[in-house]
Design an enzyme around this catalytic site. Structure first.
Site, PDB file in Angstrom:
ATOM      1  N   GLU A  41       0.849  -1.194   0.000  1.00 55.90           N
ATOM      2  CA  GLU A  41       0.000   0.000   0.000  1.00 55.90           C
ATOM      3  C   GLU A  41       0.888   1.249   0.000  1.00 55.90           C
ATOM      4  O   GLU A  41       1.899   1.306   0.693  1.00 55.90           O
ATOM      5  CB  GLU A  41      -0.874  -0.025   1.251  1.00 55.90           C
ATOM      6  CG  GLU A  41      -1.732   1.204   1.483  1.00 55.90           C
ATOM      7  CD  GLU A  41      -2.456   1.148   2.824  1.00 55.90           C
ATOM      8  OE1 GLU A  41      -3.482   1.823   2.962  1.00 55.90           O
ATOM      9  OE2 GLU A  41      -1.991   0.426   3.741  1.00 55.90           O
ATOM     10  N   LYS A 109      -9.670   1.796  -1.962  1.00 55.87           N
ATOM     11  CA  LYS A 109      -9.844   1.191  -0.644  1.00 55.87           C
ATOM     12  C   LYS A 109     -11.237   1.501  -0.089  1.00 55.87           C
ATOM     13  O   LYS A 109     -11.620   2.658   0.054  1.00 55.87           O
ATOM     14  CB  LYS A 109      -8.768   1.741   0.296  1.00 55.87           C
ATOM     15  CG  LYS A 109      -8.698   1.106   1.670  1.00 55.87           C
ATOM     16  CD  LYS A 109      -7.518   1.725   2.433  1.00 55.87           C
ATOM     17  CE  LYS A 109      -7.305   1.098   3.788  1.00 55.87           C
ATOM     18  NZ  LYS A 109      -6.129   1.725   4.491  1.00 55.87           N
ATOM     19  N   CYS A 143      -5.138  -3.211   2.850  1.00 56.38           N
ATOM     20  CA  CYS A 143      -4.889  -3.127   4.283  1.00 56.38           C
ATOM     21  C   CYS A 143      -6.135  -3.347   5.152  1.00 56.38           C
ATOM     22  O   CYS A 143      -6.549  -4.483   5.361  1.00 56.38           O
ATOM     23  CB  CYS A 143      -4.226  -1.784   4.593  1.00 56.38           C
ATOM     24  SG  CYS A 143      -3.265  -1.779   6.133  1.00 56.38           S
TER      25      CYS A 143
END
Length: 259
Positions: A41, A109, A143
């Site tokens: 990331e 995300k 994540c």
């Protein structure tokens, strides 16, 4: 089919330094053409809330670097970058670049990390996306998404066979990282590749612990807390045979998970 995870110490908000380091690590690994290379990331800057300091305007410079990296090695690349969202906030993305150097998929995300204030600086994505890698459907995630199994399940119903989770996951919750990656592989009967960083930024320390896990939850390759390139072979035929022999995914309740 080989997957390579590039676990390295990200230099804080220094794109040229991180481009150089990634280029060197990939060159040393020598991935065969057609391989899938996965970077962490926000690999070019570190996990920064200073959007104006790390954002790419248009394709420059991170997308250009990734296109060059993919074309040079004839590989697919998944990597994190920051672009500008429609509302002016940042967009924490995983982009997928093909062997011709062109972007073939973009994912934003879905779960900005509110505990760290990410939701105040970055817009949330709306749904998972898939792309095909030699006929296998791969879903990139970022994540904190790892803590939300419904996203993985939705992607599996849509055909996902492999997940690539790119991260800046902190040392303080390292055990969660490792256990959740294994759980997502087992419950979805899918390959899971988790690529984390090592080192530290001004706020957080990172232990790495990148993993490549098979659909039974067995670790095919794992990393410690040092810079390393880990790799493993992915076998679509074995995945299909396992899902056919133990057809748990057929029993997903349609009232709870929809395409």
């Amino acid at each position: 089919m080989k997957i390579f995870g590039i676990q390295f110490s990200i230099t804080w908000q220094d794109k040229p330094a991180n481009f150089t380091r990634v280029g060197d690590l990939v060159a040393e690994a020598g991935p065969p053409a057609g391989s899938l290379i996965v970077l962490p990331e926000m690999f070019a800057t570190g996990f920064s809330m200073e959007v104006d300091a790390v954002v790419d305007e248009g394709k420059e410079p991170t997308e250009v670097f990734l296109g060059s990296l993919a074309a040079r090695h004839g590989c697919f690349v998944i990597a994190g970058r920051v672009s500008r969202a429609e509302d002016g906030l940042g967009s924490n993305e995983a982009i997928v670049v093909g062997p011709d150097g062109r972007v073939i998929q973009r994912y934003r995300k879905m779960h900005p990390f509110s505990y760290g204030g990410e939701d105040e600086h970055y817009a949330a994505g709306r749904e998972p996306v898939l792309f095909e890698w030699h006929g296998m459907k791969v879903c990139p995630l970022v994540c904190y998404d790892l803590r939300f199994p419904e996203v993985f399940r939705t992607a599996v119903v849509r055909g996902a066979e492999c997940f690539a989770v790119i991260a800046n996951w902190p040392r303080a919750r390292q055990m969660h990282w490792e256990q959740l990656l294994k759980a997502r592989a087992i419950e979805n009967q899918a390959y899971v590749v988790g690529v984390n960083r090592v080192g530290s930024d001004p706020n957080v320390k990172y232990r790495g612990g990148s993993l490549i896990i098979d659909p039974r939850g067995e670790v095919l390759a794992g990393a410690g807390d040092e810079e390393v390139v880990l790799s493993a072979d992915i076998d679509p035929a074995a995945l299909d045979e396992y899902r056919q022999r133990f057809p748990a995914l057929r029993d997903i309740h349609p009232d709870f998970v929809r395409p």
